[in-house]
Design a protein around this motif. Structure first.
Motif, short mmCIF file in Angstrom:
data_model
loop_
_atom_site.label_atom_id
_atom_site.label_comp_id
_atom_site.label_asym_id
_atom_site.label_seq_id
_atom_site.Cartn_x
_atom_site.Cartn_y
_atom_site.Cartn_z
N VAL A 308 0.84 -1.20 0.00
CA VAL A 308 0.00 0.00 0.00
C VAL A 308 0.88 1.25 0.00
CG1 VAL A 308 -1.73 1.31 1.27
CG2 VAL A 308 -1.90 -1.18 1.15
N GLU A 309 1.91 1.25 0.81
CA GLU A 309 2.82 2.39 0.86
C GLU A 309 3.52 2.59 -0.48
OE1 GLU A 309 6.91 2.70 3.01
OE2 GLU A 309 5.39 3.43 4.42
N ALA A 310 3.94 1.49 -1.13
CA ALA A 310 4.60 1.59 -2.42
C ALA A 310 3.66 2.15 -3.49
CB ALA A 310 5.14 0.23 -2.85
N VAL A 311 2.39 1.74 -3.45
CA VAL A 311 1.41 2.28 -4.39
C VAL A 311 1.17 3.75 -4.11
CG1 VAL A 311 -1.01 2.15 -5.12
CG2 VAL A 311 0.31 0.05 -4.81
N ARG A 312 1.08 4.10 -2.84
CA ARG A 312 0.90 5.51 -2.47
C ARG A 312 2.01 6.39 -3.02
NH1 ARG A 312 2.37 7.41 3.46
NH2 ARG A 312 4.39 7.05 2.46
N ASP A 313 3.23 5.91 -2.94
CA ASP A 313 4.40 6.72 -3.30
C ASP A 313 4.81 6.57 -4.76
OD1 ASP A 313 4.42 7.47 -0.66
OD2 ASP A 313 6.03 6.10 -0.08
N ALA A 314 4.15 5.70 -5.52
CA ALA A 314 4.50 5.48 -6.92
C ALA A 314 4.08 6.69 -7.77
CB ALA A 314 3.83 4.22 -7.43
N PRO A 315 4.66 6.83 -8.96
CA PRO A 315 4.20 7.89 -9.88
C PRO A 315 2.72 7.74 -10.20
CG PRO A 315 6.26 6.93 -10.65
CD PRO A 315 5.80 6.06 -9.51
N GLU A 316 2.13 8.82 -10.68
CA GLU A 316 0.71 8.80 -11.03
C GLU A 316 0.44 7.70 -12.06
OE1 GLU A 316 -1.60 10.96 -9.57
OE2 GLU A 316 0.13 11.37 -8.30
N PRO A 317 -0.72 7.07 -12.01
CA PRO A 317 -1.03 6.02 -12.98
C PRO A 317 -1.00 6.55 -14.41
CG PRO A 317 -2.61 6.00 -11.17
CD PRO A 317 -1.79 7.24 -11.01
N ARG A 318 -0.51 5.71 -15.31
CA ARG A 318 -0.48 6.07 -16.73
C ARG A 318 -1.82 5.75 -17.39
NH1 ARG A 318 5.26 5.28 -19.74
NH2 ARG A 318 6.54 6.37 -18.21
N ARG A 319 -2.24 6.62 -18.28
CA ARG A 319 -3.49 6.43 -19.01
C ARG A 319 -3.31 5.30 -20.02
NH1 ARG A 319 -8.16 9.66 -19.41
NH2 ARG A 319 -9.73 8.32 -20.36
N LEU A 320 -4.28 4.40 -20.09
CA LEU A 320 -4.25 3.32 -21.07
C LEU A 320 -4.90 3.81 -22.37
CD1 LEU A 320 -5.24 0.39 -18.71
CD2 LEU A 320 -3.05 0.69 -19.86
N PRO A 321 -4.10 4.00 -23.42
CA PRO A 321 -4.63 4.64 -24.63
C PRO A 321 -5.64 3.78 -25.38
CG PRO A 321 -2.40 3.82 -25.00
CD PRO A 321 -2.67 3.66 -23.54
N HIS A 322 -5.67 2.47 -25.10
CA HIS A 322 -6.57 1.59 -25.85
C HIS A 322 -7.91 1.40 -25.16
CE1 HIS A 322 -3.24 0.54 -28.51
NE2 HIS A 322 -2.51 0.39 -27.43
N ALA A 323 -8.11 2.03 -24.01
CA ALA A 323 -9.37 1.87 -23.28
C ALA A 323 -10.51 2.51 -24.05
CB ALA A 323 -9.24 2.49 -21.90
N ARG A 324 -11.69 1.87 -23.97
CA ARG A 324 -12.87 2.43 -24.62
C ARG A 324 -14.06 2.37 -23.67
NH1 ARG A 324 -15.91 -1.94 -26.56
NH2 ARG A 324 -14.76 -3.94 -26.58
N ALA A 325 -14.93 3.37 -23.78
CA ALA A 325 -16.12 3.43 -22.95
C ALA A 325 -17.23 2.60 -23.58
CB ALA A 325 -16.57 4.87 -22.78
N VAL A 326 -17.99 1.92 -22.72
CA VAL A 326 -19.13 1.11 -23.16
C VAL A 326 -20.33 1.50 -22.31
CG1 VAL A 326 -20.05 -1.22 -23.41
CG2 VAL A 326 -17.63 -0.81 -23.84
N GLY A 327 -21.44 1.87 -22.95
CA GLY A 327 -22.64 2.23 -22.22
C GLY A 327 -22.66 3.70 -21.84
N THR A 328 -23.72 4.08 -21.13
CA THR A 328 -23.91 5.47 -20.73
C THR A 328 -24.43 5.52 -19.29
OG1 THR A 328 -26.16 5.50 -21.60
CG2 THR A 328 -24.40 6.24 -23.08
N GLY A 329 -24.39 6.71 -18.72
CA GLY A 329 -24.94 6.92 -17.39
C GLY A 329 -24.21 6.11 -16.34
N PRO A 330 -24.88 5.78 -15.24
CA PRO A 330 -24.22 5.05 -14.14
C PRO A 330 -23.71 3.67 -14.56
CG PRO A 330 -26.30 5.99 -13.41
CD PRO A 330 -26.26 6.15 -14.90
N ASP A 331 -24.25 3.12 -15.67
CA ASP A 331 -23.83 1.80 -16.13
C ASP A 331 -22.63 1.84 -17.08
OD1 ASP A 331 -25.66 0.27 -14.72
OD2 ASP A 331 -27.22 0.53 -16.24
#
Length: 367
Positions: A308-331
């Protein structure tokens, strides 16, 4: 002795703690004496005493046990309060967010019982697996992996102010795939490795995000220990489909796979149904009444806290360029094509994402 129990928190997973405490109350094993939350109590979760202030609750109720099921960054302050009032403690995971806080909680809890809410620690599967390893069912252990791939929708990240956050109001929160939803998988892998109470010599983390949040929703890590196998963890909340999370133990002569949510253990492919886990609050009551060992004591979560400490102190997460959104609203959900297979490959090969042939360029941070 019939201990009096108070519960800090009434929403989210705290409601599960309230239901379990009420069931034990009805069986005469404890007295559910009160609860507190910043919100009003939900219908049906009535307790004899309810306050908005934990100090007021402890002043009004002579409690023996405090269950702390509040946001992660509030665990330590509430544990301080409860321990100072003479309570034993059951604190949800992660118990604290860094090793300095872990050491403080350990010191403050001297003479008191401190159980952590890693429910899988109470599973009979732990004993089944340890017995299999002791008789050499898979030879010498060469490494242990934890893996999880789930779908989480917008409503999951909107459920509370700290969801998807690394920090909130100036405090570290460290929400993320390995530190919250799949914390059980990681902590259980460390337990079976025999290194749950140790400090890793080296911790490597790779953090990513498919959606526009502060914390990671996809991550992997490797914890290296002196004289013990490595533990590798890989997880995502941007899966193509929901999968049962598991712990995979690699041996020189075979493998053991444990689906800890269903308590199915596969020893070289042969299934063993291990049975449901023992309730950790009931175990804590048994510890105080009869001296039975705690199933998830604080000292068995030191290695997890180091992660947990290592995750806290790690660099900011990198954006995954291949991610895609599916659906709308809360779903609405985000999907990373191929990430389900990547999680399995990491577990199969005891590899980080950066060591697989993936179209990602991870940030690696060693501590």
């Amino acid at each position: 002795m019939t201990p009096a129990v108070v519960v800090f928190g009434t929403a989210g997973y705290a409601r599960t703690h309230l239901r379990r405490a009420r069931a034990l109350h009805e069986r005469g094993e404890l007295v559910l004496a009160g609860a507190c939350d910043v919100r009003e109590p939900p219908d049906g979760d009535l307790v004899p005493v309810f306050t908005h202030d934990p100090a007021e609750l402890l002043a009004r109720v002579p409690a023996d046990i405090a269950v702390i099921a509040t946001p992660p960054h509030t665990h330590l302050p509430l544990a301080r309060l409860a321990l100072a009032a003479g309570c034993h403690v059951l604190v949800e995971k992660p118990p604290v967010l860094d090793l300095a806080a872990f050491d403080e909680l350990t010191e403050r809890a001297r003479g008191r019982a401190c159980q952590v809410g890693f429910q899988s620690f109470g599973s009979p599967a732990v004993g089944v697996i340890r017995a299999a390893l002791a008789r050499g069912a898979i030879g010498a252990v060469t490494g242990i992996a934890a893996a999880g791939a789930w779908i989480r929708r917008d409503r999951y990240f909107a459920r509370t102010a700290w969801a998807g956050r690394r920090r909130l109001d100036g405090h570290a929160v460290v929400d993320g795939a390995l530190t919250n939803p799949f914390a059980h998988a990681v902590a259980t892998a460390l337990l079976l490795n025999g290194t749950a109470g140790a400090l890793p010599e080296r911790t490597t983390v790779e953090l990513y995000r498919a959606r526009d949040i502060e914390s990671d929703d996809t991550a992997c890590a490797r914890l290296c220990f002196a004289g013990a196998p490595d533990v590798v963890a890989a997880a995502t909340l941007a899966a193509e489909a929901d999968h049962e999370p598991y712990v995979l133990i690699h041996g020189t002569d075979g493998r053991i796979r444990w689906h800890y949510k269903t308590d199915v253990v596969l020893i070289d492919g042969e299934p063993v149904q291990a049975g449901p886990p023992e309730d950790l609050l009931a175990n804590l009551v048994g510890h105080l009444r009869d001296g039975v060992p705690l199933l998830a004591p604080l000292d068995a979560t030191r290695a997890f806290t180091a992660l947990v400490e290592a995750v806290r102190d790690a660099p900011e997460p990198r954006r995954l360029p291949h991610a895609r959104a599916v659906g709308t609203g809360p779903d609405r959900r985000f999907v990373v094509p191929g990430v389900d297979r990547a999680v399995d490959d990491a577990a199969e090969r005891l590899a980080l994402f950066s060591e697989l042939a993936l179209p990602w360029t991870p940030a690696r941070e060693e501590r």
